[in-house]
Design a protein around this motif. Structure first.
Motif, short mmCIF file in Angstrom:
data_model
loop_
_atom_site.label_atom_id
_atom_site.label_comp_id
_atom_site.label_asym_id
_atom_site.label_seq_id
_atom_site.Cartn_x
_atom_site.Cartn_y
_atom_site.Cartn_z
N GLY A 281 -9.80 2.47 -5.48
CA GLY A 281 -9.57 1.08 -5.12
C GLY A 281 -10.82 0.25 -5.00
N GLN B 71 0.82 -1.21 0.00
CA GLN B 71 0.00 0.00 0.00
C GLN B 71 0.86 1.27 0.00
OE1 GLN B 71 -3.36 -1.80 2.91
NE2 GLN B 71 -3.77 0.25 2.21
N CYS C 12 -1.34 5.68 -6.54
CA CYS C 12 -2.28 4.60 -6.82
C CYS C 12 -2.75 3.94 -5.52
CB CYS C 12 -1.63 3.53 -7.71
SG CYS C 12 -1.08 4.11 -9.31
N LYS C 13 -3.73 3.06 -5.66
CA LYS C 13 -4.19 2.23 -4.55
C LYS C 13 -4.35 0.80 -5.06
CE LYS C 13 -6.77 5.34 -1.52
NZ LYS C 13 -8.09 5.57 -0.87
N PRO C 14 -4.01 -0.20 -4.23
CA PRO C 14 -4.34 -1.58 -4.61
C PRO C 14 -5.86 -1.75 -4.68
CG PRO C 14 -2.73 -1.54 -2.83
CD PRO C 14 -3.26 -0.14 -2.97
N ALA D 91 2.37 1.68 -3.53
CA ALA D 91 1.33 2.12 -4.46
C ALA D 91 1.00 3.60 -4.24
CB ALA D 91 0.08 1.26 -4.31
N ARG D 92 0.93 3.99 -2.97
CA ARG D 92 0.61 5.38 -2.64
C ARG D 92 1.68 6.34 -3.15
NH1 ARG D 92 0.80 5.15 2.76
NH2 ARG D 92 -1.09 3.87 2.75
N VAL E 272 -0.82 -8.51 -7.97
CA VAL E 272 -1.08 -7.16 -7.47
C VAL E 272 -1.80 -6.34 -8.54
CG1 VAL E 272 -0.06 -5.05 -6.53
CG2 VAL E 272 0.98 -7.28 -6.00
N TYR E 273 -2.98 -5.85 -8.17
CA TYR E 273 -3.72 -4.91 -9.02
C TYR E 273 -3.69 -3.54 -8.35
CZ TYR E 273 -6.05 -8.76 -11.53
OH TYR E 273 -6.33 -9.86 -12.30
N VAL E 274 -3.37 -2.52 -9.10
CA VAL E 274 -3.44 -1.16 -8.56
C VAL E 274 -4.24 -0.29 -9.51
CG1 VAL E 274 -1.26 -1.33 -7.32
CG2 VAL E 274 -1.27 -0.45 -9.66
N THR E 275 -4.81 0.77 -8.96
CA THR E 275 -5.64 1.67 -9.76
C THR E 275 -5.34 3.11 -9.39
OG1 THR E 275 -7.94 2.38 -10.17
CG2 THR E 275 -7.48 1.38 -8.04
N ASN F 82 -5.07 -4.07 0.44
CA ASN F 82 -6.04 -3.00 0.67
C ASN F 82 -7.30 -3.52 1.38
OD1 ASN F 82 -7.17 -0.47 0.67
ND2 ASN F 82 -7.72 -0.48 -1.50
#
Length: 213
Positions: free
Chosen positions: A72, A8, A16-18, A11-12, A65-68, A41
């Motif tokens: 999230g 996390q 991004c966020k997971p 990603a931050r 791992v998926y991030v957006t 997340n």
């Protein structure tokens, strides 16, 4: 949840966020959903209830791992999935179509994911899967969507935990800073030190034995 928190934080750093509730599983022979899991997340309730685990030599994990760039919270899509897998749940199925499809799946795919198109009769398989997923003997890999205008990225690979460290045994896509340009960067000292750490465990150097007098 050391791994969860570090994913996390990384990603931050890139804005991004997971994706909420995605899980990395321990892999076992014939079973893709092992007992040990890493949640990404989690909600506050999930964080409190989710069992922690420690990694041990000779375990295998799928790191997925998926991030957006969004919040999230991906939502279930109206699009129909074509991918399923059999679960460990047993149930006396009522319909002939459901019994036929679960028998075919057991013989051909065991507990591994499969696509409807790989079955003998796509129409009957889809019809039988309605009851199978309803009672839990099969699991649908549902399609989820992010809000319009947001970007989603995924990286997936498999790692083997050994007495000498961690081996990445499937490669997947690798992050190449020469190809991916961004003004984002990791500034957290702890994370920077972690990223410089080798996945190998250094064995202590043995001191030479002095010759006998």
């Amino acid at each position: 949840m050391v791994v969860t928190d570090r994913v996390q934080k990384i990603a931050r750093a890139f804005g991004c966020k997971p994706i909420e509730n995605t899980v990395c599983h321990e892999q076992k022979q014939g079973d893709l959903d092992g007992d040990k899991q890493i949640i990404l997340n989690p909600t506050d309730e999930q964080r409190a209830a989710f069992p922690s685990c420690e990694f041990a030599p000779f375990e295998v994990y799928l790191v997925d791992v998926y991030v957006t760039t969004g919040d999230g919270h991906a939502k279930k899509s109206a699009l129909r999935t074509n991918i399923y897998k059999k679960t460990s749940t047993t149930y006396q199925l009522k319909t002939k179509a459901a019994r036929a499809v679960i028998n075919e799946v057991s013989q051909k795919f065991s507990k591994f994911p499969f696509t409807i198109r790989s079955c003998d009769d796509e129409r009957k398989t889809r019809m039988g899967m309605i009851e199978c997923t309803k009672v839990g003997v099969a699991q649908a890999f549902e399609i989820h969507e992010e809000k319009a205008g947001e970007a989603v990225g995924q990286i997936t690979f498999t790692v083997l935990v050994t007495p000498n460290g961690v081996e990445r045994i499937t490669q997947g896509a690798a992050f190449d800073p020469k190809l991916i340009q961004t003004d984002k960067k990791i500034e957290d000292t702890e994370l920077l030190e972690l990223l410089q750490t080798s996945t190998k465990i250094k064995k202590p150097t043995k001191k030479p034995v002095a010759p006998a007098a």
